[in-house]
Design a protein around this motif. Structure first.
Motif, PDB file in Angstrom:
ATOM      1  N   GLN A 122       0.709  -1.304  -0.083  1.00 38.44           N
ATOM      2  CA  GLN A 122      -0.096  -0.129  -0.186  1.00 38.44           C
ATOM      3  C   GLN A 122       0.630   1.219  -0.145  1.00 38.44           C
ATOM      4  N   ASP A 123       2.133   1.055   0.234  1.00 39.18           N
ATOM      5  CA  ASP A 123       3.155   2.477   0.530  1.00 39.18           C
ATOM      6  C   ASP A 123       3.809   2.403  -0.816  1.00 39.18           C
ATOM      7  N   ASN A 124       3.524   1.803  -1.839  1.00 37.23           N
ATOM      8  CA  ASN A 124       4.209   2.135  -3.256  1.00 37.23           C
ATOM      9  C   ASN A 124       5.720   1.248  -2.984  1.00 37.23           C
ATOM     10  N   THR A 125       5.853   0.509  -2.026  1.00 35.33           N
ATOM     11  CA  THR A 125       7.120  -0.389  -1.719  1.00 35.33           C
ATOM     12  C   THR A 125       6.633  -1.835  -2.325  1.00 35.33           C
ATOM     13  N   PHE A 126       7.555  -2.878  -2.147  1.00 36.64           N
ATOM     14  CA  PHE A 126       7.393  -4.103  -2.506  1.00 36.64           C
ATOM     15  C   PHE A 126       7.914  -5.135  -1.713  1.00 36.64           C
ATOM     16  N   VAL A 127       7.554  -6.297  -1.445  1.00 36.92           N
ATOM     17  CA  VAL A 127       7.981  -7.308  -0.842  1.00 36.92           C
ATOM     18  C   VAL A 127       8.217  -8.478  -1.804  1.00 36.92           C
TER      19      VAL A 127
ATOM     20  N   LYS B  34       9.731 -10.209   4.768  1.00 37.19           N
ATOM     21  CA  LYS B  34       9.653  -9.261   5.353  1.00 37.19           C
ATOM     22  C   LYS B  34      10.296  -7.847   4.848  1.00 37.19           C
ATOM     23  N   GLU B  35      11.510  -7.862   4.164  1.00 31.40           N
ATOM     24  CA  GLU B  35      12.131  -6.910   3.633  1.00 31.40           C
ATOM     25  C   GLU B  35      11.214  -5.968   2.683  1.00 31.40           C
ATOM     26  N   ARG B  36      11.172  -4.865   2.755  1.00 29.57           N
ATOM     27  CA  ARG B  36      10.532  -4.037   1.708  1.00 29.57           C
ATOM     28  C   ARG B  36      11.441  -3.252   0.968  1.00 29.57           C
ATOM     29  N   TYR B  37      11.146  -3.188  -0.352  1.00 30.89           N
ATOM     30  CA  TYR B  37      12.214  -2.515  -1.361  1.00 30.89           C
ATOM     31  C   TYR B  37      11.294  -1.347  -1.938  1.00 30.89           C
ATOM     32  N   THR B  38      11.973  -0.077  -2.267  1.00 35.62           N
ATOM     33  CA  THR B  38      11.373   1.110  -3.023  1.00 35.62           C
ATOM     34  C   THR B  38      11.931   0.623  -4.396  1.00 35.62           C
TER      35      THR B  38
ATOM     36  N   GLU C  17      -1.867  -9.681  -1.146  1.00 31.77           N
ATOM     37  CA  GLU C  17      -1.503  -8.080  -0.814  1.00 31.77           C
ATOM     38  C   GLU C  17      -2.093  -7.765   0.416  1.00 31.77           C
ATOM     39  N   ASN C  18      -3.499  -8.051   0.620  1.00 32.47           N
ATOM     40  CA  ASN C  18      -4.187  -7.514   1.891  1.00 32.47           C
ATOM     41  C   ASN C  18      -3.508  -8.224   2.903  1.00 32.47           C
ATOM     42  N   VAL C  19      -3.310  -9.453   2.914  1.00 33.36           N
ATOM     43  CA  VAL C  19      -2.728 -10.108   4.090  1.00 33.36           C
ATOM     44  C   VAL C  19      -1.176  -9.426   4.429  1.00 33.36           C
ATOM     45  N   LEU C  20      -0.297  -9.074   3.488  1.00 29.91           N
ATOM     46  CA  LEU C  20       1.008  -8.737   3.754  1.00 29.91           C
ATOM     47  C   LEU C  20       0.676  -7.313   4.238  1.00 29.91           C
ATOM     48  N   ASN C  21      -0.201  -6.378   3.886  1.00 25.21           N
ATOM     49  CA  ASN C  21      -0.337  -4.947   4.308  1.00 25.21           C
ATOM     50  C   ASN C  21      -0.896  -4.943   5.520  1.00 25.21           C
ATOM     51  N   LYS C  22      -1.363  -6.136   5.967  1.00 26.03           N
ATOM     52  CA  LYS C  22      -2.309  -6.010   7.320  1.00 26.03           C
ATOM     53  C   LYS C  22      -0.992  -6.433   8.197  1.00 26.03           C
TER      54      LYS C  22
ATOM     55  N   TRP D  64      19.337 -10.342  -5.094  1.00 28.16           N
ATOM     56  CA  TRP D  64      18.064 -10.637  -3.967  1.00 28.16           C
ATOM     57  C   TRP D  64      18.729 -11.548  -2.842  1.00 28.16           C
ATOM     58  N   GLN D  65      18.384 -11.279  -1.700  1.00 28.62           N
ATOM     59  CA  GLN D  65      18.638 -12.350  -0.745  1.00 28.62           C
ATOM     60  C   GLN D  65      17.245 -12.435   0.111  1.00 28.62           C
ATOM     61  N   PRO D  66      17.089 -13.663   0.721  1.00 31.35           N
ATOM     62  CA  PRO D  66      15.933 -13.935   1.468  1.00 31.35           C
ATOM     63  C   PRO D  66      16.144 -13.240   2.823  1.00 31.35           C
ATOM     64  N   SER D  67      15.022 -12.761   3.418  1.00 29.12           N
ATOM     65  CA  SER D  67      14.985 -11.997   4.710  1.00 29.12           C
ATOM     66  C   SER D  67      14.213 -12.785   5.558  1.00 29.12           C
TER      67      SER D  67
END
Length: 148
Positions: free
Chosen positions: A15-20, A38-42, A139-144, A50-53
Motif C-alpha cells: 500500500q505504500d508503493n514499496t514491494f516485498v 519481510k524486507e521491503r524495497y523501494t 496483498e491485503n494479508v501482507l499489508n495487514k 536478491w537475498q531472503p530475509s
C-alpha cells in the motif's frame, strides 16, 4: 504451455508503493506455495542482488493473474535453485465452529496430497496460518501484517 514458477522470485506491491518478495517453492497447476519475505524495497532488486530475509508469510496462492495483469513482477529464477533446500511447511488451521480445535495441515512435497491432524493450541502457535489466496488477498494479508 504455462511457465513453471518454482524457484522464481516475485515482487508483490504494498500500500505504500514499496514491494516485498516471494520465493515460489512449489507449484501444482495454477496453485503455488510461496515464502513471503519481510524486507521491503523501494526499487526492485535484480535476481543477482536478491537475498531472503525474515519470512513473514507462507501461503498457497493463485498469483498468475497478478503476474498477467502486471500487478506482480517476476524478477527471475534463482540461479542456484534447489527445491530440496526449501521445505513444504506444516501449516495450522483452526476449526471455524469449534475454535478450540486446531489442525496441522500437511501437504506432500509436490503439494498434491493434503492431510491434517488435530494438534494442541501451543503446537498450532509454532506454524504459519493455512490459507489459499488470490493475488489481491495476498496483498491485503501482507499489508495487514506489515502496517497494523
Amino acid at each position: 504451455m504455462k511457465r513453471k514458477l518454482e524457484g522464481h522470485i516475485i515482487a508483490v506491491p504494498l500500500q505504500d508503493n514499496t514491494f516485498v518478495t516471494s520465493l515460489v517453492i512449489r507449484q501444482n497447476g495454477s496453485i503455488s506455495l510461496g515464502y513471503f519475505f519481510k524486507e521491503r524495497y523501494t526499487e526492485l532488486p535484480t535476481i543477482e542482488q536478491w537475498q531472503p530475509s525474515e519470512v513473514i508469510l507462507i501461503a498457497l496462492f493463485g498469483g498468475r493473474l497478478g503476474l498477467k495483469n502486471g500487478n506482480w513482477q517476476l524478477l527471475g529464477q534463482l540461479p542456484q535453485w534447489d527445491r530440496n533446500e526449501w521445505q513444504v511447511p506444516i501449516l495450522r488451521q483452526q476449526d471455524p465452529i469449534n475454535t478450540s480445535v486446531y489442525y496441522a495441515a500437511m501437504y506432500d512435497n509436490d503439494i498434491k496430497n493434503f492431510t491434517r491432524k488435530i494438534i494442541s493450541e501451543e503446537e498450532a502457535k509454532t506454524y504459519y496460518l493455512y490459507g489459499i489466496y488470490g493475488y489481491k488477498a495476498i496483498e491485503n494479508v501482507l499489508n495487514k501484517l506489515l502496517f497494523s
